[in-house]
Design a protein around this motif. Structure first.
Motif: not given
Length: 141
Positions: A65-69, A81, A83, A108, A110-111, A115
């Motif tokens: 996702d956009a947060e890198g999860n 999520p 690791d 995503d 935006r990622v 990533q």
């Protein structure tokens, strides 16, 4: 008196040294070629991508996702999520059961590209032979 016979000139080219050089170059290129093509092999998405065949198995979708999860659709909880180690372990287990299952990366927009590449490296280390990239169909103008 010693009579010396006249030698005829030879008009052929000696190609043996050229063959030796060519074989050495061939060996050098064969050794260095795998080193040059490091990384993950992917076909970059085009404007209109072909969908998976209807008769193929449902793919394993690894998402970032956009947060890198990281997420996996075939995990116990697809919304939770993961690791990198958990994701690689789950993928490796699934591939042992079903080695022919297609694997798709869903990133995503935006990622960071880094990533997505890290996710693909995790999948490669887990034993995935090839990875597809999931895209949306472009809107028609």
């Amino acid at each position: 008196m010693y009579v010396r016979k006249k030698r005829r000139q030879m008009s052929e080219i000696n190609v043996v040294p050229y063959i030796d050089v060519m074989l050495v170059l061939l060996i050098i290129f064969m050794v260095t070629a795998p080193l040059i093509t490091q990384g993950v092999k992917v076909d970059l998405p085009k404007a209109e991508a072909n969908p998976l065949a209807d008769d193929s198995k449902p793919p394993m979708i690894a998402s970032v996702d956009a947060e890198g999860n990281y997420y996996l659709n075939m995990a116990d909880d697809p919304e939770k999520p993961l690791d990198g180690v958990e994701l690689a372990t789950l993928v490796a287990r699934r591939l042992q059961k079903e080695p022919e299952i297609p694997v798709v990366v869903k990133g995503d927009g935006r990622v960071a590209y880094d990533q997505v590449v890290q996710l693909m490296v995790l999948l490669q280390r887990a034993g995935v032979p090839s990875v597809g990239l999931m895209t949306d169909t472009p809107e028609q103008k």
